[in-house]
Scaffold this active site. Structure first.
Site, PDB file in Angstrom:
ATOM      1  CG  HIS A   1      -5.626  -2.510  -0.185  1.00  0.00           C
ATOM      2  ND1 HIS A   1      -4.721  -2.229  -1.184  1.00  0.00           N
ATOM      3  CD2 HIS A   1      -5.230  -1.775   0.890  1.00  0.00           C
ATOM      4  CE1 HIS A   1      -3.828  -1.362  -0.748  1.00  0.00           C
ATOM      5  NE2 HIS A   1      -4.108  -1.078   0.514  1.00  0.00           N
TER       6      HIS A   1
ATOM      7  CB  SER B   1      -0.960  -0.039   1.193  1.00  0.00           C
ATOM      8  OG  SER B   1      -2.002   0.879   1.029  1.00  0.00           O
TER       9      SER B   1
END
Length: 654
Positions: free
Chosen positions: A628, A516
């Protein structure tokens, strides 16, 4: 003693959602099943005096959201059997089997007991009539893919996919005895029920600050008058703020909220606010310059809620704060007075008041995966009551982890941790592993991935550069509009410090990885230095221009975090790692979830293609059915594969 491996995930368990009731502690226990390739949860009770345990709800029902009915008759929970939607189930506390109360086709998201325990308010959704008619008429074509027409700015969400617009969202009331069902509140958009008043005259729910303007960011708490069918914004005195209800005192005249005024956009520190419902005043109550809540990042805990904001008396309450990599507890009151009451190097992951100043808690630390304990905030005594991993811990080698501070850019104090290889070796390789966010932080919590890397012979450098939480408002806000500058310097100075303090690290075999924000920073680092032997970028960002229109938070993130707009493409490109691809020589492995909507797959693909163009050794691994959160909550076999691929890539360049 055995090493901790990637497969150790299947041997470990975590506990969560403790609930105190008449001398017993109820809690959830979650494990990962390798054969079934899923996460399985059961509900138990424990006698704190004898430590005897009783299983109440089996893994087959996969319970969550444990509650005790106010009339003390029922243990309630959301049951989610395999491939079914969550429904409300209850069990008599005097003994007996579970009974499912609801059969909602779209499932239940949350529920609240009425004060007398006779009924339950719950939240669900329902497909609109036109969609039902269409589905019936086209039943034979149900397997054919259908087009999706999108008109909203926020039309998708990571972990969820395209947001369905063909639903109404509802709060219903169910009488437990008669099974009578009534519709209380209905909206055309998602909202979140948070509180039902004792006399059932009003509800509190969270909705968008401005439902009619999709470019207004944020959500807050509304009060809904059930009789008048009218709503008003509780937090109107803080017009740009986002808030959530936490707790109300026994007199039901003073309500506690957490949230912030959005003065520093996404990175504004959350605080405790108090709402006097009679006086209609709303004011900040918690300790200044502290972030209320849990911002620690890890990869192991499941179904934890975080330590709660909870009333101790009608005037005093306790709340959690993230500070320097740990969870502290403060005692506050309605006047705004605050006292720190607990500060140990652990990660409190959940809690419930037992009596007076004693809580049932679950916690983790650097070498403790998860335990159930009691905590007295007055005496500071913490007593472990149940460790689901006791046998595992007694038979496995945990890495030694050293906490340290060093000077970053501008001579700022930066905190870090060094995870030493499980087996001490001279000239061992090390990995700079960068966390996501960036407004989260590493800390005093068990991190399975780091432990298994240490067992494989790596040292791991874990740093909290500026932009992370737990070090004050200036620290976390300093990154706004300045990605890749002083945060990059903090990281490089941290590596320098680790190499000086640990001369046993082989300076020629230092690697870098991150996910991320950590993936963005990995991409940025290899475009600005050749000091790392190889790199792994995961769920990363490479191009802020395309991110703007493809991420589920893209437009707002670019505006508030980067302080740029789409017409400032030159500036956005300068902040994009892809702009420096021509400088990259470091071998780069790209890892991405195919269903990642936060940092979309195209971000990793762009980086991979650029490496191909550069002639840099590279691979891209795409994980199906993965959002994610792959590394924390993804399909177990894919989590395992990811861990093995990471070790294989670094091994290739040792």
């Amino acid at each position: 003693m055995k090493p901790i491996t990637s497969k150790s995930l299947f041997d470990l368990k975590n506990v969560s959602q403790p609930l105190s009731f008449m001398g017993r502690l109820f809690y959830l226990e979650t494990r990962i099943d390798e054969e079934k390739n899923t996460y399985l949860t059961s509900a138990w009770s424990l006698n704190p005096k004898t430590l005897d345990r009783i299983e109440w709800v089996s893994e087959e029902l996969n319970p969550s959201q444990l509650k005790i009915s106010p009339n003390k008759k029922w243990l309630s929970f959301l049951s989610t059997p395999k491939e079914k939607k969550p429904q409300i189930s209850i069990m008599p506390l005097k003994g007996g089997g579970a009974v499912t109360l609801t059969q909602e086709k779209e499932g239940i998201s949350t529920y609240k007991w009425t004060d007398n325990g006779s009924a339950i308010y719950y939240q669900t959704s329902e497909k609109k009539e036109k969609q039902k008619e269409y589905a019936v008429k086209n039943k034979s074509d149900s397997k054919k893919p259908a087009p999706k027409t999108i008109t909203k700015l926020q039309y998708k969400m990571d972990g969820q996919g395209i947001i369905e617009t063909n639903k109404t969202h509802q709060v219903k009331k169910l009488d437990v005895s008669s099974k009578h069902l009534s519709l209380i509140l209905e909206k055309e958009r998602p909202f979140s029920l948070q509180y039902v008043s004792k006399d059932e005259s009003f509800l509190l729910y969270v909705d968008k600050l401005d439902p009619l303007n999709e470019w207004v960011y944020g959500a807050s708490v509304y009060e809904y008058d059930v009789a008048l069918k009218e709503s008003h914004l509780v937090t109107k005195d803080v017009p740009d703020g986002s808030f959530s209800f936490e707790a109300v005192n026994d007199s039901e005249n003073f309500f506690l909220f957490t949230g912030n005024d959005f003065s520093h956009a996404f990175v504004t520190l959350d605080k405790v606010y108090g709402w006097d419902r009679q006086e209609r005043t709303f004011k900040e109550l918690s300790k200044a310059d502290k972030h209320v809540g849990d911002a620690l990042v890890g990869d192991f805990q499941q179904k934890t809620r975080g330590f709660p904001v909870e009333w101790l008396t009608d005037d005093t309450f306790v709340y959690p704060v993230t500070e320097e990599g740990k969870i502290q507890l403060y005692k506050g009151d309605k006047t705004g007075s605050n006292t720190k009451v607990f500060d140990e190097h652990i990660h409190l992951t959940d809690g419930d008041l037992i009596q007076d100043t004693t809580f049932a808690v679950t916690y983790s630390d650097l070498n403790t995966p998860s335990v159930l304990a009691s905590l007295d905030i007055e005496t500071k005594e913490i007593k472990v009551l149940y460790d689901p991993n006791e046998t595992f811990s007694n038979n496995h080698v945990f890495a030694e982890i050293e906490r340290f501070w060093y000077k970053g850019a501008d001579d700022w104090d930066i905190e870090g941790w060094y995870v030493k290889p499980a087996e001490k070796k001279k000239d061992h390789p090390a990995i700079l592993y960068i966390h996501g966010g960036p407004q989260v932080s590493y800390g005093e919590t068990f991190f399975h991935e780091m432990q298994q890397l240490a067992s494989a012979g790596y040292g791991i450098i874990m740093l909290n550069p500026r932009g992370g939480n737990g070090y004050g408002q200036e620290f976390v806000a300093s990154i706004l509009g300045d990605y890749g500058n002083k945060d990059y310097q903090d990281l490089m100075l941290g590596v320098d410090h680790a190499l000086i303090e640990h001369p046993e690290i082989d300076k020629e075999r230092v690697f870098v990885a991150g996910g991320s924000y950590g993936g963005f920073m990995t991409n940025w680092i290899v475009g600005h230095t050749d000091r790392f032997k190889a790199a792994i970028t995961q769920r990363s960002i490479s191009n802020w221009i395309s991110f703007y229109g493809t991420s589920d938070v893209g437009a707002f993130f670019v505006k508030f975090q980067l302080e740029k707009e789409l017409d400032q493409m030159h500036d956005l490109w300068k902040m994009s790692p892809l702009a420096y691809a021509q400088n990259i020589k470091t071998p780069l492995l790209v890892i991405h979830g195919e269903e990642d909507l936060r940092c979309p797959k195209e971000q990793g693909e762009q980086m991979y293609t650029a490496m191909k163009k550069q002639g840099v050794d590279t691979q891209i691994i795409l994980y199906p059915k993965s959002s994610h959160g792959l590394s924390r909550e993804g399909l177990p076999h894919l989590r395992l594969d990811r861990l093995e691929e990471i070790k294989a890539w670094f091994k290739k360049y040792e």
